[in-house]
Design an enzyme around this catalytic site. Structure first.
Site, mmCIF file in Angstrom:
data_model
loop_
_atom_site.group_PDB
_atom_site.id
_atom_site.type_symbol
_atom_site.label_atom_id
_atom_site.label_comp_id
_atom_site.label_asym_id
_atom_site.label_seq_id
_atom_site.Cartn_x
_atom_site.Cartn_y
_atom_site.Cartn_z
ATOM 1 N N GLY A 29 0.926 -1.434 -0.040
ATOM 2 C CA GLY A 29 -0.348 -0.020 -0.043
ATOM 3 C C GLY A 29 0.911 1.575 0.244
ATOM 4 C CG HIS A 32 5.458 5.135 -5.456
ATOM 5 N ND1 HIS A 32 6.440 3.760 -5.763
ATOM 6 C CD2 HIS A 32 5.968 3.665 -3.609
ATOM 7 C CE1 HIS A 32 6.717 3.604 -5.250
ATOM 8 N NE2 HIS A 32 7.037 3.085 -4.292
ATOM 9 C CD GLU A 33 2.862 7.531 -11.378
ATOM 10 O OE1 GLU A 33 2.812 6.971 -12.500
ATOM 11 O OE2 GLU A 33 1.301 8.508 -11.110
ATOM 12 C CG HIS A 35 3.511 1.178 -5.016
ATOM 13 N ND1 HIS A 35 2.832 1.702 -4.121
ATOM 14 C CD2 HIS A 35 4.110 -0.136 -4.627
ATOM 15 C CE1 HIS A 35 4.458 1.692 -3.400
ATOM 16 N NE2 HIS A 35 4.231 0.042 -3.345
ATOM 17 C CG ASP A 148 11.592 -4.002 -2.655
ATOM 18 O OD1 ASP A 148 12.033 -3.728 -1.858
ATOM 19 O OD2 ASP A 148 10.717 -3.218 -3.954
ATOM 20 C CD GLN A 151 9.984 -8.753 -2.189
ATOM 21 O OE1 GLN A 151 9.754 -7.979 -1.470
ATOM 22 N NE2 GLN A 151 9.085 -7.582 -3.461
ATOM 23 C CB SER A 183 10.993 3.427 -1.081
ATOM 24 O OG SER A 183 9.886 2.902 0.024
HETATM 25 P P1 AMP Z 1 5.913 -2.291 -1.766
HETATM 26 O O1 AMP Z 1 4.883 -1.872 -1.419
HETATM 27 O O2 AMP Z 1 6.896 -1.423 -1.094
HETATM 28 O O3 AMP Z 1 6.002 -3.644 -0.920
HETATM 29 O O4 AMP Z 1 6.407 -2.759 -3.534
HETATM 30 C C1 AMP Z 1 5.596 -3.523 -3.336
HETATM 31 C C2 AMP Z 1 5.734 -3.699 -5.079
HETATM 32 O O5 AMP Z 1 6.334 -2.636 -6.045
HETATM 33 C C3 AMP Z 1 7.171 -5.022 -5.310
HETATM 34 O O6 AMP Z 1 7.681 -5.290 -6.018
HETATM 35 C C4 AMP Z 1 8.391 -4.126 -5.344
HETATM 36 O O7 AMP Z 1 9.598 -3.542 -5.748
HETATM 37 C C5 AMP Z 1 7.363 -2.755 -6.273
HETATM 38 N N1 AMP Z 1 8.281 -1.494 -6.166
HETATM 39 C C6 AMP Z 1 7.857 -0.499 -5.244
HETATM 40 N N2 AMP Z 1 8.784 0.701 -5.581
HETATM 41 C C7 AMP Z 1 9.424 0.762 -6.307
HETATM 42 C C8 AMP Z 1 9.930 1.458 -7.945
HETATM 43 N N3 AMP Z 1 10.289 2.851 -7.832
HETATM 44 N N4 AMP Z 1 10.118 0.977 -9.067
HETATM 45 C C9 AMP Z 1 9.106 -0.497 -9.799
HETATM 46 N N5 AMP Z 1 9.119 -1.022 -8.320
HETATM 47 C C10 AMP Z 1 8.154 -0.205 -7.341
#
Ligand code: AMP
Length: 279
Positions: A29, A32-33, A35, A148, A151, A183
């Site tokens: 959640g 942002h761009e 996601h 990530d 990950q 992030s």
């Molecule tokens: P999170 O909500 O931080 O767990 O991220 C969810 C998914 O979005 C994960 O696969 C992240 O790697 C991806 N993600 C988060 N930030 C970015 C970003 N700046 N650019 C590309 N993918 C992202």
């Protein structure tokens, strides 16, 4: 767009049209761009798409980080609606981890380095919740960001080892105009730390430029990175790594390709970033 908490409701909606292809984007959640780029790719490649929003408590090795993780469900749902998402799962902690929960997934070798070494137990939490998401949604394709990087590598390993019949789709890192990788945690940065946080991208870019100029010695390249990070007053380096992008083993001399990655505290907020560099 349908939004559910209960697993039975998600399953029902997911299997309403059994012949359709399904894409899934797992998130925590505060969208942002970054996601949204994953969601747009999923939208292009699948008939139906699902998004999960769940701040997975068992992947946090630091309780303050969990308590201060940003949330804005209303705004998230409005963004997802605009992206034409079909199905959203927003489970509660006790639905995902009932009191008698006792099964975990642990990918071993590749989690022993980098984020896995810096955050003990983190990836065990990630793979456990992602395996559950796979079972609940039964998607054909799942989208993960290279932000990530480890990950993504760990999930690929789990899919291979456990024979999940799912395609993992890697997506590029989306950055702010000044280069800072997007992030959810960036919203916790003070104004000063936010300004200085561009040092992560600047350091990675400087190292990449040094490689283009002929530098292959990883200690020298790490020093270039560290020197730039240390010019930012609020920074504290957790680790800097130059590793083989497949095995994540540290390199002494850059061969054909390297994963340059780092974790840096900016005013106590831990940020990660990386860049793949090719000779
Ligand atoms: P999170 O909500 O931080 O767990 O991220 C969810 C998914 O979005 C994960 O696969 C992240 O790697 C991806 N993600 C988060 N930030 C970015 C970003 N700046 N650019 C590309 N993918 C992202």
């Amino acid at each position: 767009m349908q939004t559910f908490k209960a697993i039975s409701d998600i399953r029902k909606a997911r299997h309403k049209d059994p012949i359709q292809s399904w894409g899934l984007v797992p998130t925590m959640g505060y969208l942002h761009e970054g996601h949204l780029s994953l969601i747009r790719k999923a939208r292009q490649q699948n008939d139906r798409i699902g998004v999960s929003i769940f701040i997975n408590p068992i992947q946090f090795n630091n309780s303050k980080d969990l308590m201060t993780y940003p949330q804005n469900l209303e705004e998230d749902l409005s963004l997802l609606e605009k992206e034409n998402v079909d199905l959203v799962w927003i489970p509660s902690d006790d639905l995902v981890y009932p009191s008698d929960f006792q099964t975990y997934i642990d990918v071993t070798k590749i989690t022993s380095r980098l984020e896995g070494a810096a955050r003990p137990g983190h990836f065990k939490g990630v793979t456990t919740v992602v395996a559950k998401l796979f079972n609940v949604f039964q998607p054909h394709r799942v989208y993960f960001g290279k932000k990530d990087f480890q990950q993504l590598a760990v999930i690929k390993q789990m899919v291979k080892d456990l024979n999940f019949n799912i395609q993992i789709i890697p997506c590029p890192i989306i950055r702010e105009n000044d280069g800072l990788a997007m992030s959810s945690r960036n919203s916790n940065l003070s104004a000063e730390a936010r300004k200085q946080a561009v040092c992560l991208y600047q350091a990675l870019t400087a190292a990449k430029n040094a490689v283009s100029a002929g530098e292959k010695n990883c200690n020298t390249l790490k020093t270039i990175i560290a020197d730039i990070i240390q010019t930012a007053k609020t920074s504290k380096i957790d680790y800097i790594s130059i590793a083989d992008p497949d095995s994540l083993e540290e390199l002494d001399v850059l061969q054909k390709k390297g994963l340059f990655s780092m974790a840096v505290y900016m005013d106590k907020i831990r940020l990660i970033d990386n860049m793949e560099v090719y000779l």
